[in-house]
Design an enzyme around this catalytic site. Structure first.
Site, mmCIF file in Angstrom:
data_model
loop_
_atom_site.group_PDB
_atom_site.id
_atom_site.type_symbol
_atom_site.label_atom_id
_atom_site.label_comp_id
_atom_site.label_asym_id
_atom_site.label_seq_id
_atom_site.Cartn_x
_atom_site.Cartn_y
_atom_site.Cartn_z
ATOM 1 N N TRP A 1 20.415 -10.144 34.328
ATOM 2 C CA TRP A 1 20.446 -9.039 35.303
ATOM 3 C C TRP A 1 21.284 -9.446 36.507
ATOM 4 O O TRP A 1 21.121 -10.541 37.038
ATOM 5 C CB TRP A 1 19.026 -8.688 35.770
ATOM 6 C CG TRP A 1 18.171 -8.137 34.671
ATOM 7 C CD1 TRP A 1 17.093 -8.732 34.100
ATOM 8 C CD2 TRP A 1 18.320 -6.872 34.010
ATOM 9 N NE1 TRP A 1 16.565 -7.931 33.129
ATOM 10 C CE2 TRP A 1 17.300 -6.782 33.048
ATOM 11 C CE3 TRP A 1 19.221 -5.811 34.135
ATOM 12 C CZ2 TRP A 1 17.147 -5.676 32.216
ATOM 13 C CZ3 TRP A 1 19.070 -4.699 33.302
ATOM 14 C CH2 TRP A 1 18.043 -4.647 32.360
ATOM 15 N N THR B 1 13.183 -11.944 33.008
ATOM 16 C CA THR B 1 12.948 -10.502 32.925
ATOM 17 C C THR B 1 12.610 -9.876 34.274
ATOM 18 O O THR B 1 12.130 -10.550 35.189
ATOM 19 C CB THR B 1 11.771 -10.222 31.966
ATOM 20 O OG1 THR B 1 10.648 -11.000 32.373
ATOM 21 C CG2 THR B 1 12.115 -10.570 30.530
ATOM 22 N N VAL B 2 12.845 -8.571 34.352
ATOM 23 C CA VAL B 2 12.288 -7.736 35.401
ATOM 24 C C VAL B 2 11.102 -6.988 34.777
ATOM 25 O O VAL B 2 11.141 -6.749 33.564
ATOM 26 C CB VAL B 2 13.322 -6.723 35.954
ATOM 27 C CG1 VAL B 2 14.364 -7.417 36.775
ATOM 28 C CG2 VAL B 2 13.964 -5.900 34.845
ATOM 29 N N ARG C 1 12.854 -15.498 28.417
ATOM 30 C CA ARG C 1 13.886 -14.603 28.935
ATOM 31 C C ARG C 1 13.616 -14.358 30.421
ATOM 32 O O ARG C 1 12.453 -14.318 30.820
ATOM 33 C CB ARG C 1 13.858 -13.268 28.182
ATOM 34 C CG ARG C 1 14.269 -13.392 26.720
ATOM 35 C CD ARG C 1 14.265 -12.029 26.012
ATOM 36 N NE ARG C 1 12.928 -11.528 25.741
ATOM 37 C CZ ARG C 1 12.379 -10.477 26.324
ATOM 38 N NH1 ARG C 1 13.044 -9.798 27.240
ATOM 39 N NH2 ARG C 1 11.162 -10.081 25.993
ATOM 40 N N CYS D 1 14.546 -0.303 33.288
ATOM 41 C CA CYS D 1 13.400 -0.991 32.678
ATOM 42 C C CYS D 1 12.057 -0.282 32.900
ATOM 43 O O CYS D 1 11.608 -0.136 34.043
ATOM 44 C CB CYS D 1 13.318 -2.408 33.250
ATOM 45 S SG CYS D 1 11.902 -3.307 32.591
ATOM 46 N N TYR E 1 9.757 -0.007 21.290
ATOM 47 C CA TYR E 1 10.541 -1.252 21.143
ATOM 48 C C TYR E 1 10.329 -1.846 19.753
ATOM 49 O O TYR E 1 11.250 -2.428 19.168
ATOM 50 C CB TYR E 1 10.131 -2.287 22.207
ATOM 51 C CG TYR E 1 10.742 -2.008 23.558
ATOM 52 C CD1 TYR E 1 11.939 -2.601 23.931
ATOM 53 C CD2 TYR E 1 10.134 -1.132 24.452
ATOM 54 C CE1 TYR E 1 12.523 -2.340 25.169
ATOM 55 C CE2 TYR E 1 10.704 -0.865 25.691
ATOM 56 C CZ TYR E 1 11.893 -1.465 26.041
ATOM 57 O OH TYR E 1 12.467 -1.201 27.258
#
Ligand code: GSH
Length: 320
Positions: free
Chosen positions: A87, A121-122, A119, A54, A185
């Site tokens: 994850w 997320t990291v 979501r 990421c 993205y």
């Protein structure tokens, strides 16, 4: 522990009617600082959860390493391929994060705010004392590490966010985000030809401008490495192994831009960058994760990443 249904891009409506990708807003944005209502600046209190694939998390890890904050903010690493349950901490013994005891990241998001509908997320910063995510504001995290955490930096840590450049760096970083970090993205997640083409041009116009800028300047802001360089680097490091093919940003490879390529190699050859750059993990994460659209999970063998170690000559080119 049940983690319920995994939230996707579709659920949080990140794709507009025009097929354009609009990234979700961060949810945990309380700032770090010493005023009331802020997250207190304390050594040993926080754990940064990341995955080597990421870019948004990678920038935070590079800054922590450059500033010598590894003993202050601990780091937990999820595996590079996001599973159907989110994850996963499968790199750790028994598949659980040794400090937080979680197997999947959504577990701790659910514990932090049962109403959270985004979501999971990291990067996510967890307050170890409370066992909750307190900040996932990836855009601002490095600024906190560089400013309010300054009293905890190692001796002679670099000044990555010098006062006199702050406004310029902030403005630059916003453009970098819109057109390059997130631009790739926008190309990769586009769901219409027009949205993809717009993003493709945005990305390569910005890369052309950066190529010219780095022909005149060793780093983005002169002779000093700054926060902006970390942000550019994380996208460049993923360009040829992932974005060029997976996101179809394929006018050129990074290696086709002489200045950007030498600059990226110079940064890679600094230990904080090299230690945190795992090209194989990046490749797995983009090709085998949900981004890849790769039904047989075939991992490409190339490109050859040993060339990142070749001499860059940027020091000679920009001798003081
Ligand atoms: N927090 C930001 C950026 C962070 C981000 O997108 N991280 C990715 C990995 S690079 C992630 O954790 N995705 C998990 C998911 O989409 O479920 C966002 O929500 O868009």
């Amino acid at each position: 522990m049940s983690i319920g249904k995994i939230v996707t891009s579709e659920d949080v409506k990140e794709i507009g009617e025009d097929g354009k990708f609009n990234r979700q807003q961060n949810h945990f944005t309380t700032p770090f600082g010493n005023d009331a209502g802020m997250l207190p600046v304390e050594a040993g209190r926080y754990r940064l959860l990341w995955s080597a694939v990421c870019p948004w998390a990678h920038r935070s890890v590079i800054a922590i390493k450059l500033l010598g904050l590894e003993e202050v903010i601990s780091i937990g690493q999820a595996s590079p391929v996001r599973t159907a349950n989110g994850w996963e901490f499968s790199l750790d013994p028994d598949g659980v994060d040794p400090v937080l005891g979680i197997r999947y990241l959504p577990e701790i998001y659910a514990r932090s705010d049962p109403e959270y509908s985004g979501r999971a997320t990291v990067p996510a910063v967890v307050d170890i004392k409370q066992g909750k995510v307190v900040n996932n504001d990836y855009f601002n995290l490095t600024y906190y590490w560089e400013t309010v955490f300054k009293p905890l930096h190692k001796l002679q840590a670099p000044d990555l966010f010098p006062e006199h450049l702050r406004e310029d760096i902030r403005q630059f970083n916003q453009v970098l985000f819109d057109e390059l970090n997130n631009g790739v993205y926008k190309a990769g997640f586009a769901q219409s030809q027009q949205a993809y083409e717009d993003a493709y041009h945005l990305v390569f116009n910005r890369l052309d401008q950066l190529e010219a800028r780095l022909s005149r300047s060793r780093y983005l802001f002169g002779d000093q490495l700054t926060d902006a360089d970390i942000r550019l680097y994380v996208t460049l490091a993923r360009f040829d192994v992932a974005y060029y093919s997976v996101f179809k940003t394929n006018r050129n490879r990074l290696t086709d831009f002489p200045n950007l390529w030498a600059y990226a190699r110079e940064l890679y050859q600094i230990p904080a960058f090299a230690e945190s750059t795992d090209f194989q993990a990046i490749k797995q994460g983009y090709w085998l994760g949900s981004h890849g659209n790769n039904p047989y999970d075939i991992l490409p063998l190339g490109p050859d990443v040993s060339i990142w170690q070749t001499a860059h000559q940027r020091d000679k080119q920009f001798q003081l």
